[in-house]
Design a protein around this motif. Structure first.
Motif, PDB file in Angstrom:
ATOM      1  N   ILE A  59       0.837  -1.204   0.000  1.00 34.15           N
ATOM      2  CA  ILE A  59       0.000   0.000   0.000  1.00 34.15           C
ATOM      3  C   ILE A  59       0.870   1.252   0.000  1.00 34.15           C
ATOM      4  O   ILE A  59       0.554   2.254  -0.654  1.00 34.15           O
ATOM      5  CB  ILE A  59      -0.944  -0.012   1.206  1.00 34.15           C
ATOM      6  N   ALA A  60       1.987   1.204   0.718  1.00 39.54           N
ATOM      7  CA  ALA A  60       2.869   2.377   0.837  1.00 39.54           C
ATOM      8  C   ALA A  60       3.559   2.716  -0.477  1.00 39.54           C
ATOM      9  O   ALA A  60       4.032   3.843  -0.644  1.00 39.54           O
ATOM     10  CB  ALA A  60       3.915   2.139   1.926  1.00 39.54           C
ATOM     11  N   PHE A  61       3.628   1.772  -1.404  1.00 38.69           N
ATOM     12  CA  PHE A  61       4.312   2.044  -2.665  1.00 38.69           C
ATOM     13  C   PHE A  61       3.604   3.132  -3.475  1.00 38.69           C
ATOM     14  O   PHE A  61       4.260   3.902  -4.178  1.00 38.69           O
ATOM     15  CB  PHE A  61       4.413   0.753  -3.493  1.00 38.69           C
ATOM     16  N   SER A  62       2.265   3.192  -3.389  1.00 40.00           N
ATOM     17  CA  SER A  62       1.544   4.227  -4.143  1.00 40.00           C
ATOM     18  C   SER A  62       1.870   5.641  -3.654  1.00 40.00           C
ATOM     19  O   SER A  62       2.205   6.512  -4.467  1.00 40.00           O
ATOM     20  CB  SER A  62       0.034   3.968  -4.080  1.00 40.00           C
ATOM     21  N   PRO A  63       1.791   5.925  -2.337  1.00 35.65           N
ATOM     22  CA  PRO A  63       2.220   7.249  -1.880  1.00 35.65           C
ATOM     23  C   PRO A  63       3.682   7.546  -2.192  1.00 35.65           C
ATOM     24  O   PRO A  63       4.032   8.684  -2.516  1.00 35.65           O
ATOM     25  CB  PRO A  63       1.984   7.201  -0.369  1.00 35.65           C
ATOM     26  N   ALA A  64       4.530   6.506  -2.093  1.00 40.99           N
ATOM     27  CA  ALA A  64       5.943   6.720  -2.401  1.00 40.99           C
ATOM     28  C   ALA A  64       6.116   7.141  -3.859  1.00 40.99           C
ATOM     29  O   ALA A  64       6.934   8.020  -4.177  1.00 40.99           O
ATOM     30  CB  ALA A  64       6.735   5.444  -2.117  1.00 40.99           C
ATOM     31  N   PHE A  65       5.338   6.531  -4.747  1.00 38.04           N
ATOM     32  CA  PHE A  65       5.409   6.917  -6.158  1.00 38.04           C
ATOM     33  C   PHE A  65       4.886   8.333  -6.368  1.00 38.04           C
ATOM     34  O   PHE A  65       5.464   9.114  -7.136  1.00 38.04           O
ATOM     35  CB  PHE A  65       4.610   5.929  -7.008  1.00 38.04           C
ATOM     36  N   ARG A  66       3.788   8.671  -5.675  1.00 40.79           N
ATOM     37  CA  ARG A  66       3.232  10.017  -5.824  1.00 40.79           C
ATOM     38  C   ARG A  66       4.211  11.085  -5.343  1.00 40.79           C
ATOM     39  O   ARG A  66       4.272  12.175  -5.894  1.00 40.79           O
ATOM     40  CB  ARG A  66       1.929  10.126  -5.030  1.00 40.79           C
ATOM     41  N   LEU A  67       4.981  10.755  -4.309  1.00 40.85           N
ATOM     42  CA  LEU A  67       5.908  11.727  -3.739  1.00 40.85           C
ATOM     43  C   LEU A  67       7.207  11.828  -4.529  1.00 40.85           C
ATOM     44  O   LEU A  67       7.822  12.892  -4.584  1.00 40.85           O
ATOM     45  CB  LEU A  67       6.215  11.370  -2.287  1.00 40.85           C
ATOM     46  N   THR A  68       7.647  10.713  -5.108  1.00 39.76           N
ATOM     47  CA  THR A  68       8.946  10.700  -5.800  1.00 39.76           C
ATOM     48  C   THR A  68       8.816  10.719  -7.318  1.00 39.76           C
ATOM     49  O   THR A  68       9.707  11.217  -8.007  1.00 39.76           O
ATOM     50  CB  THR A  68       9.753   9.455  -5.405  1.00 39.76           C
ATOM     51  N   ARG A  78       3.730  -4.871  -7.839  1.00 43.46           N
ATOM     52  CA  ARG A  78       3.083  -6.172  -8.010  1.00 43.46           C
ATOM     53  C   ARG A  78       3.914  -7.277  -7.380  1.00 43.46           C
ATOM     54  O   ARG A  78       3.385  -8.199  -6.753  1.00 43.46           O
ATOM     55  CB  ARG A  78       2.882  -6.469  -9.499  1.00 43.46           C
ATOM     56  N   GLN A  79       5.239  -7.170  -7.526  1.00 46.45           N
ATOM     57  CA  GLN A  79       6.147  -8.175  -6.966  1.00 46.45           C
ATOM     58  C   GLN A  79       5.991  -8.275  -5.454  1.00 46.45           C
ATOM     59  O   GLN A  79       5.836  -9.370  -4.901  1.00 46.45           O
ATOM     60  CB  GLN A  79       7.583  -7.809  -7.345  1.00 46.45           C
ATOM     61  N   ILE A  80       6.001  -7.140  -4.763  1.00 48.55           N
ATOM     62  CA  ILE A  80       5.915  -7.193  -3.307  1.00 48.55           C
ATOM     63  C   ILE A  80       4.498  -7.554  -2.861  1.00 48.55           C
ATOM     64  O   ILE A  80       4.308  -8.204  -1.821  1.00 48.55           O
ATOM     65  CB  ILE A  80       6.373  -5.855  -2.675  1.00 48.55           C
ATOM     66  N   LEU A 186      -1.587   5.812   5.772  1.00 50.54           N
ATOM     67  CA  LEU A 186      -1.638   5.541   4.333  1.00 50.54           C
ATOM     68  C   LEU A 186      -3.013   5.834   3.762  1.00 50.54           C
ATOM     69  O   LEU A 186      -3.141   6.388   2.665  1.00 50.54           O
ATOM     70  CB  LEU A 186      -1.252   4.089   4.069  1.00 50.54           C
ATOM     71  N   LEU A 187      -4.049   5.470   4.508  1.00 49.48           N
ATOM     72  CA  LEU A 187      -5.408   5.737   4.046  1.00 49.48           C
ATOM     73  C   LEU A 187      -5.684   7.242   4.013  1.00 49.48           C
ATOM     74  O   LEU A 187      -6.299   7.751   3.061  1.00 49.48           O
ATOM     75  CB  LEU A 187      -6.415   5.033   4.955  1.00 49.48           C
ATOM     76  N   LEU A 188      -5.227   7.965   5.027  1.00 50.62           N
ATOM     77  CA  LEU A 188      -5.409   9.413   5.054  1.00 50.62           C
ATOM     78  C   LEU A 188      -4.697  10.069   3.869  1.00 50.62           C
ATOM     79  O   LEU A 188      -5.249  10.962   3.211  1.00 50.62           O
ATOM     80  CB  LEU A 188      -4.881   9.979   6.370  1.00 50.62           C
ATOM     81  N   PHE A 189      -3.470   9.615   3.590  1.00 43.08           N
ATOM     82  CA  PHE A 189      -2.739  10.154   2.443  1.00 43.08           C
ATOM     83  C   PHE A 189      -3.518   9.914   1.162  1.00 43.08           C
ATOM     84  O   PHE A 189      -3.618  10.803   0.302  1.00 43.08           O
ATOM     85  CB  PHE A 189      -1.359   9.507   2.347  1.00 43.08           C
ATOM     86  N   ARG A 190      -4.069   8.710   1.022  1.00 47.31           N
ATOM     87  CA  ARG A 190      -4.821   8.379  -0.194  1.00 47.31           C
ATOM     88  C   ARG A 190      -6.041   9.271  -0.350  1.00 47.31           C
ATOM     89  O   ARG A 190      -6.331   9.765  -1.452  1.00 47.31           O
ATOM     90  CB  ARG A 190      -5.233   6.903  -0.148  1.00 47.31           C
ATOM     91  N   LEU A 191      -6.760   9.511   0.746  1.00 46.62           N
ATOM     92  CA  LEU A 191      -7.953  10.346   0.686  1.00 46.62           C
ATOM     93  C   LEU A 191      -7.605  11.798   0.360  1.00 46.62           C
ATOM     94  O   LEU A 191      -8.263  12.436  -0.466  1.00 46.62           O
ATOM     95  CB  LEU A 191      -8.707  10.262   2.017  1.00 46.62           C
TER      96      LEU A 191
END
Length: 199
Positions: A59-68, A78-80, A186-191
């Motif tokens: 789940i954390a990979f999506s915020p990490a991608f948005r930030l970087t 998908r691998q992890i 993570l959920l708060l970041f997504r929202l």
């Protein structure tokens, strides 16, 4: 200096190590009898904790991608995610085999009567369609919108996993509290990110 492709390869190897090396360590400890007084219980708990950690990392990979903005993060997501699913399947099999001795009568009894078992089973069942549709062909066949909505179930599965972990804890609640806080963050970041994106 690594090329972009080289950095992605290194990152994928790190994800591979994160998913596989703990399993080798667990097997080594089992072989040498270093898993404590009740090694079966240690295996069940270790596989469950590792699966939850990797699920939260997915789940954390999506915020990490948005930030970087680094594409390597999403390539390895998908691998992890599949590693998380594998560890949680191992957790279920270890529970059924090492603690229940494949006694299906008791397995069904616990699934019906014990809430924490029901939460854990529900979390794993929610991850099955996500694992089966994690490949590009499935995404193309479903269409991105439907695929994206389906894969939001990962938040529900993670929440059920955290509740399962919390209900199993008897004394030290630091780890389940940390897992709950990470998931909430993570959920708060997504929202917030979704609200900003819509505006």
């Amino acid at each position: 200096m690594l090329t972009p492709a080289g950095r992605i390869l290194v990152f994928r190897l790190l994800v591979l190590a994160a998913g596989s090396l703990p399993a080798l360590w667990l097997a080594w400890q089992w072989w040498w009898g270093d898993l404590g007084v009740v090694p079966e219980e240690t295996v069940v708990h270790a596989t469950g904790r590792m699966g939850l950690i990797l699920l939260l990392a997915t789940i954390a990979f999506s915020p990490a991608f948005r930030l970087t903005g680094w594409v390597g993060i999403m390539i390895a997501r998908r691998q992890i995610g599949l590693w998380a699913f594998a560890w949680l399947v191992a957790h279920m099999l270890a529970w059924m085999g090492l603690e229940q001795y494949w006694d299906w009568r008791w397995i069904r009894h616990d699934m019906v009567d014990l809430p924490y078992v029901r939460y854990g089973v529900a979390a794993l069942l929610l991850l099955v369609p996500l694992a089966l549709t994690s490949f590009r062909r499935a995404q193309q066949a479903m269409g991105y919108r439907a695929w994206h909505w389906l894969h939001r179930l990962v938040y529900v599965a993670a929440a059920l996993g955290v509740v399962h972990f919390w209900m199993l804890t008897r004394a030290d609640y630091r780890l389940p509290t940390l897992a709950a806080a990470i998931l909430a963050g993570l959920l708060l970041f997504r929202l917030v990110d979704a609200a900003i994106h819509r505006r």
